[in-house]
Design a protein around this motif. Sequence first.
Motif, mmCIF file in Angstrom:
data_model
loop_
_atom_site.group_PDB
_atom_site.id
_atom_site.type_symbol
_atom_site.label_atom_id
_atom_site.label_comp_id
_atom_site.label_asym_id
_atom_site.label_seq_id
_atom_site.Cartn_x
_atom_site.Cartn_y
_atom_site.Cartn_z
ATOM 1 N N ILE A 153 -4.834 -3.728 -6.755
ATOM 2 C CA ILE A 153 -4.552 -4.173 -5.375
ATOM 3 C C ILE A 153 -4.316 -5.680 -5.373
ATOM 4 O O ILE A 153 -5.062 -6.430 -6.008
ATOM 5 C CB ILE A 153 -5.760 -3.841 -4.457
ATOM 6 C CG1 ILE A 153 -6.013 -2.330 -4.438
ATOM 7 C CG2 ILE A 153 -5.580 -4.394 -3.050
ATOM 8 C CD1 ILE A 153 -7.306 -1.924 -3.756
ATOM 9 N N ARG A 155 -8.264 4.583 -3.829
ATOM 10 C CA ARG A 155 -7.607 3.281 -4.046
ATOM 11 C C ARG A 155 -8.608 2.268 -4.592
ATOM 12 O O ARG A 155 -8.240 1.311 -5.252
ATOM 13 C CB ARG A 155 -7.116 2.688 -2.712
ATOM 14 C CG ARG A 155 -6.116 3.487 -1.964
ATOM 15 C CD ARG A 155 -5.830 2.705 -0.664
ATOM 16 N NE ARG A 155 -5.339 3.590 0.373
ATOM 17 C CZ ARG A 155 -4.061 3.903 0.545
ATOM 18 N NH1 ARG A 155 -3.161 3.403 -0.252
ATOM 19 N NH2 ARG A 155 -3.700 4.709 1.517
ATOM 20 N N TRP A 164 0.842 -1.194 0.000
ATOM 21 C CA TRP A 164 0.000 0.000 0.000
ATOM 22 C C TRP A 164 0.873 1.238 0.000
ATOM 23 O O TRP A 164 1.789 1.352 0.828
ATOM 24 C CB TRP A 164 -0.905 0.022 1.237
ATOM 25 C CG TRP A 164 -1.797 -1.171 1.342
ATOM 26 C CD1 TRP A 164 -1.554 -2.319 2.052
ATOM 27 C CD2 TRP A 164 -3.060 -1.373 0.701
ATOM 28 N NE1 TRP A 164 -2.592 -3.207 1.904
ATOM 29 C CE2 TRP A 164 -3.531 -2.651 1.079
ATOM 30 C CE3 TRP A 164 -3.858 -0.580 -0.146
ATOM 31 C CZ2 TRP A 164 -4.755 -3.168 0.633
ATOM 32 C CZ3 TRP A 164 -5.065 -1.096 -0.582
ATOM 33 C CH2 TRP A 164 -5.501 -2.369 -0.201
ATOM 34 N N PRO A 197 0.320 3.905 3.465
ATOM 35 C CA PRO A 197 -0.645 2.961 4.046
ATOM 36 C C PRO A 197 -1.532 3.533 5.146
ATOM 37 O O PRO A 197 -2.638 3.044 5.341
ATOM 38 C CB PRO A 197 0.231 1.841 4.605
ATOM 39 C CG PRO A 197 1.618 2.344 4.609
ATOM 40 C CD PRO A 197 1.711 3.435 3.600
#
Length: 446
Positions: free
Chosen positions: A374, A365, A355, A358
């Motif tokens: 992802i 996202r 990430w 993060p």
Amino acid sequence: MTTFAAAPKGHFLFGHAREMNRDTLGFLLNTLELGDLVQIKYGPFPLYIVNHPDLLHEVLVTHHEHYQKSDTTKRDLYPVVGEGLFTSEGELWKRQRKLAQPAFHTKRIAGYAEIMVNYTQRLIDEWQNDTVIDVEGSMAKLTMQIISKSVFDAEVTGTDALSHAVTYVLETTDRRFNRIVSLPSWIPTTENRSFDTHLKHLNQVIQHFIDERRRTGEDKGDLLSMFLMAQDDQNSSMSDKQLRDEAMTVFGAGHETTAATLTWVWYLLSKHPEIAAKLHEELSTALGGKTPTFNDLPNLKYTEMVIKEAMRLYPPAWGASRNLMVDTTLGGHALKRGNVLLLNFYGVHRHPKFWDQPDRFIPERFSPENEGKIHKYAYLPFGGGPRICIGNAFAMMEARLILATIAQRFTLHLAPEETVLPSRRFTLRPKDGLKMTAVARETVFA
Ligand code: HEM
């Protein structure tokens, strides 16, 4: 190639247990730096923390048959949910999952959208402009009302005997779950006796629901009716005990988790007014002030992104544990039958390898363009593999409809001096609850 490490030696008796219980989330994050699979000591026993999406995939999917839910999970949950879907294993779990699956099909759960919105409206009809709201408590009461209606067609207020018994039983289970050592439940401590009384009451109420439904044969369109009508390939249906266990499982698994999700959403929105503004923009375009329905859901994309990102930062199910049933390897590292694994969802959701930034709240996202990038097993709010949450579509629909209904009418503000820390209980919740000021949106725009 994944890495294996043993954590630096802990206390001679407790190992890392005290450190871990004091600040579980911080501890879990720290283990990310040590390795992808990290061995710690929980008391005298080894505990393996799984920190890499590939390893999570191996446990949950590729070799899922090597693992079972851990003994501690079962010990604490069994008195409440018996051998329901969450705790059962093997052939029983397979059969029950197959029987229950149709009840959670999108077409079937679409019928619950109206229930979700109606209860939400009832809740906010009671809110006054510029008053302090117990956000965590309100979300818990709301999702309990929704799950009671959806499972048993029962109206609860949140303060009646049934709600009280459910809350007491779940909170006691939560406390037991968080203790390093629990006294056996047969020792007649005040807590154990009170737990038994509340559980007995709960069982009687559920049995009454089952008896009534069997007597009238009526299909009320709720989950209990679905479970009652479900038949497997041999035309056999569920016993009263199994019905009770499944109903109680769905009841237990299906409200606190969604309430926790929404609580974190409100918190994060108050900290990020620019994201709240985008959300409001979507709501006015998609709904223009009207009550959301199931058919509006495809147009509430940003609403969904906000919820998904909140569940990344604060996954209600912060981890899951498993017992290893055979000697095997994980990511090439040897493990023994009986070893216990903790699947570190919280840590992996904030892993800097997977990430960017993060710790920041960035709903983009999860935009349609970005979501595919992802790593699939770096984001597991509902778990994964065959034991993935059966209620995930239900929960996502509920969270979107509640958020859209409330956010159209109210903005929730956190007092600037307020700090909110997450606390690992059975679900991840704010340590000292969450109180916020509700401001009616007409007032915001006036
Ligand atoms: C945001 C809300 C929710 C979250 C974050 C969540 C999370 C999870 C997770 C992580 C698991 C897998 C646990 C493991 O692998 O050990 C699970 C399983 C389960 N969840 Fe949920 N859940 C949510 C809502 C719901 C709802 C609404 C229902 C029912 C209406 C539900 C029913 C269940 C059941 C029955 C299982 C066990 C499934 C099986 O083992 O076959 N959950 N949930």
